[in-house]
Design a protein around this motif. Sequence first.
Motif, mmCIF file in Angstrom:
data_model
loop_
_atom_site.group_PDB
_atom_site.id
_atom_site.type_symbol
_atom_site.label_atom_id
_atom_site.label_comp_id
_atom_site.label_asym_id
_atom_site.label_seq_id
_atom_site.Cartn_x
_atom_site.Cartn_y
_atom_site.Cartn_z
ATOM 1 N N GLU A 99 0.870 -1.089 -0.018
ATOM 2 C CA GLU A 99 0.014 -0.175 0.026
ATOM 3 C C GLU A 99 0.822 1.360 0.076
ATOM 4 N N PRO A 100 0.458 2.353 -0.616
ATOM 5 C CA PRO A 100 1.317 3.598 -0.765
ATOM 6 C C PRO A 100 1.303 4.304 0.554
ATOM 7 N N LEU A 101 2.191 4.910 0.748
ATOM 8 C CA LEU A 101 2.258 5.743 2.020
ATOM 9 C C LEU A 101 1.155 6.897 1.963
ATOM 10 N N PRO A 102 0.479 6.832 2.974
ATOM 11 C CA PRO A 102 -0.529 8.008 3.091
ATOM 12 C C PRO A 102 -0.084 9.586 3.122
ATOM 13 N N THR A 103 -0.838 10.160 2.333
ATOM 14 C CA THR A 103 -0.312 11.706 2.505
ATOM 15 C C THR A 103 -0.173 12.181 4.034
ATOM 16 N N SER A 104 0.699 12.463 4.413
ATOM 17 C CA SER A 104 0.683 12.920 6.035
ATOM 18 C C SER A 104 1.692 13.991 6.315
ATOM 19 N N ASP A 105 1.570 14.439 7.609
ATOM 20 C CA ASP A 105 2.525 15.251 8.154
ATOM 21 C C ASP A 105 3.665 14.664 8.706
ATOM 22 N N ALA A 106 3.594 13.512 9.297
ATOM 23 C CA ALA A 106 4.333 12.499 9.884
ATOM 24 C C ALA A 106 4.463 11.065 9.808
ATOM 25 N N VAL A 107 5.374 10.547 9.843
ATOM 26 C CA VAL A 107 5.361 8.920 9.971
ATOM 27 C C VAL A 107 5.873 8.142 10.950
ATOM 28 N N TRP A 108 5.168 7.142 11.333
ATOM 29 C CA TRP A 108 5.657 6.380 12.475
ATOM 30 C C TRP A 108 5.623 4.888 11.926
ATOM 31 N N LEU A 109 6.982 4.363 11.843
ATOM 32 C CA LEU A 109 7.469 2.998 11.605
ATOM 33 C C LEU A 109 7.609 2.003 12.918
ATOM 34 N N PRO A 110 6.669 1.412 13.406
ATOM 35 C CA PRO A 110 6.996 0.893 14.694
ATOM 36 C C PRO A 110 7.610 -0.349 14.481
ATOM 37 N N GLY A 111 7.905 -1.022 15.467
ATOM 38 C CA GLY A 111 8.685 -2.379 15.444
ATOM 39 C C GLY A 111 8.022 -3.456 15.007
ATOM 40 N N GLY A 112 8.457 -4.572 14.736
ATOM 41 C CA GLY A 112 8.215 -5.758 14.065
ATOM 42 C C GLY A 112 9.068 -6.802 13.775
ATOM 43 N N TYR A 113 8.524 -7.454 12.502
ATOM 44 C CA TYR A 113 9.564 -8.599 12.012
ATOM 45 C C TYR A 113 9.897 -8.050 10.473
ATOM 46 N N PRO A 114 10.598 -7.043 10.305
ATOM 47 C CA PRO A 114 10.748 -6.885 9.005
ATOM 48 C C PRO A 114 11.724 -8.064 8.255
ATOM 49 N N GLU A 115 12.517 -8.722 9.324
ATOM 50 C CA GLU A 115 13.454 -9.726 8.810
ATOM 51 C C GLU A 115 12.896 -11.051 8.063
ATOM 52 N N LEU A 116 11.596 -11.049 8.582
ATOM 53 C CA LEU A 116 10.706 -12.166 8.136
ATOM 54 C C LEU A 116 10.068 -11.816 6.780
ATOM 55 N N HIS A 117 10.232 -10.493 6.306
ATOM 56 C CA HIS A 117 9.368 -10.134 5.211
ATOM 57 C C HIS A 117 10.480 -9.158 4.325
ATOM 58 N N ALA A 118 11.576 -9.276 4.497
ATOM 59 C CA ALA A 118 12.549 -8.390 3.569
ATOM 60 C C ALA A 118 12.409 -8.460 2.359
ATOM 61 N N ALA A 119 12.130 -9.682 1.572
ATOM 62 C CA ALA A 119 12.100 -9.477 0.324
ATOM 63 C C ALA A 119 10.786 -8.756 -0.340
ATOM 64 N N THR A 120 9.677 -8.966 0.303
ATOM 65 C CA THR A 120 8.460 -8.254 0.001
ATOM 66 C C THR A 120 8.466 -6.912 0.380
ATOM 67 N N LEU A 121 9.255 -6.389 1.366
ATOM 68 C CA LEU A 121 9.447 -4.941 1.791
ATOM 69 C C LEU A 121 10.385 -4.238 0.477
ATOM 70 N N ALA A 122 11.176 -5.004 0.135
ATOM 71 C CA ALA A 122 12.217 -4.441 -0.908
ATOM 72 C C ALA A 122 11.579 -4.425 -2.220
ATOM 73 N N ALA A 123 10.400 -5.182 -2.370
ATOM 74 C CA ALA A 123 9.995 -5.162 -3.699
ATOM 75 C C ALA A 123 8.767 -4.112 -3.772
ATOM 76 N N HIS A 124 8.559 -3.450 -2.643
ATOM 77 C CA HIS A 124 7.480 -2.236 -2.795
ATOM 78 C C HIS A 124 7.842 -1.261 -3.654
ATOM 79 N N PRO A 125 6.915 -0.917 -4.640
ATOM 80 C CA PRO A 125 7.520 -0.143 -5.804
ATOM 81 C C PRO A 125 7.759 1.280 -5.310
ATOM 82 N N THR A 126 7.089 1.946 -4.266
ATOM 83 C CA THR A 126 7.070 3.227 -4.097
ATOM 84 C C THR A 126 7.374 3.494 -2.696
ATOM 85 N N LEU A 127 7.364 2.718 -1.813
ATOM 86 C CA LEU A 127 7.680 3.238 -0.124
ATOM 87 C C LEU A 127 9.091 3.925 0.100
#
Length: 443
Positions: free
Chosen positions: A278-306
């Motif tokens: 999903e695209p980054l919403p139009t916003s004044d600020a962004v919060w990227l909380p913790g989680g498990y990016p290591e389990l989804h690294a390939a999917t995150l890297a393939a995000h076309p616009t983030l």
Amino acid sequence: MSPSTHACPALFISAPSSGSGKTSITAAIARSHARRGERVRVFKTGPDFLDPGILARACGTPVYQLDLFMGGFEHCRSLLAQAAREADLILVEGVMGLFDGDPSSADLAAAFGLPVVCVIDASAMAQTFAALATGLANFRPTLRHAGVIANRIGSVAHGRMLGEGLPDELPLIAALPRNPALSLPERHLGLVQALEQPDLDVQLEAWADAWDAALRPGFAFTPVPIVDIAEPPLPALLAGRRIAIARDAAFGFIYPANLDLLRAMGAQLHFFSPLRHEPLPTSDAVWLPGGYPELHAATLAAHPTLAADLGAHLAAGKPVLAECGGMLALLDQLNEVDGTPHRMAGLMPGRAQLQSRLAALGLQAIDWPEGPLRGHSFHFSTLDTPLPALATATNPNGGRTAEALYQHGGLRASYVHHYFPSNPEAVAAFFSGRATGQLPTPE
């Protein structure tokens, strides 16, 4: 206005140690009462994102933290008082063993007069069960103990023997049989997230059935009076501010109290899923909380616009808060335990290396330029970055974990999971773009 008092049946579920079955027992009790139509509110002691997800599914309402260090006494009392106004039953799951840590589960139970029940893994015990149970009950005589729960018993006769060894004032409330089929899957950091378990509700029903079958007659929850002092409303320091928040299986470590605080100060929260591209919403600020990016690294890297959208957001001078896994997702590179590299967003210089052993764990107090905040750290990776530390956290228990806070233009990043109610004004100053510690982005 004079304070009022609300009384609600309540129980504090603790144990001699981690791994005794606190979460499954708490969830079982919660689901048992919720499916009867009762309003059940569950709390988790201390910093934790995984157990509360399971407990929230069990009771049907969000599960909040009660932590005397991160939130303080008055904040915890306010949360309990609100629950007492609304609920038919309050359950609080402890952390680690009853007396472990500072502040401990025992400290929290004593602060609010909550009756304690200890869950004891009886799978390899006979008469020693009673010695352990009475030792826990007598170690701090001012605590109120409602009884004891035997978990993972081998037979009905085993459970009967355990109960016969207990004194009358410390009854055996329930004895649950050992059943490996009722265990939940785990990974590093703890239980698998509730949103990743498609059969969780079936499991919760089975737990509730087991609890109902094991509960001994005569047990009744004790109403606990909670003094309710109305807190003044928070100033609308974020009125009209749009905050985009990543929320999915890769970015799921979010305290409900943090969201409540942002909304109470007037922010408009817009959630999006990087995993679903999903695209980054139009916003004044962004919060990227913790989680498990290591389990989804390939999917995150393939995000076309983030990556590009976050880069444009930062280039416009807008703030981004990245915590733990959210920080890892913004690095140049993230390496798996075996060294397999994954390209990340490239918005924070450096790389992280996952490892099979725990890298850091502990409560954290950290001084933001806008004021002090509290939170915790828990991760299995190490970070190599050329950025200097804007601040370094301290551990209230004298532990070695002391996380750095980094600033890179409008990006503020750390392994610390911050508890926003510990300093609402500092959080509002950052998300409103009035941060005092912002540094220019290096060329």
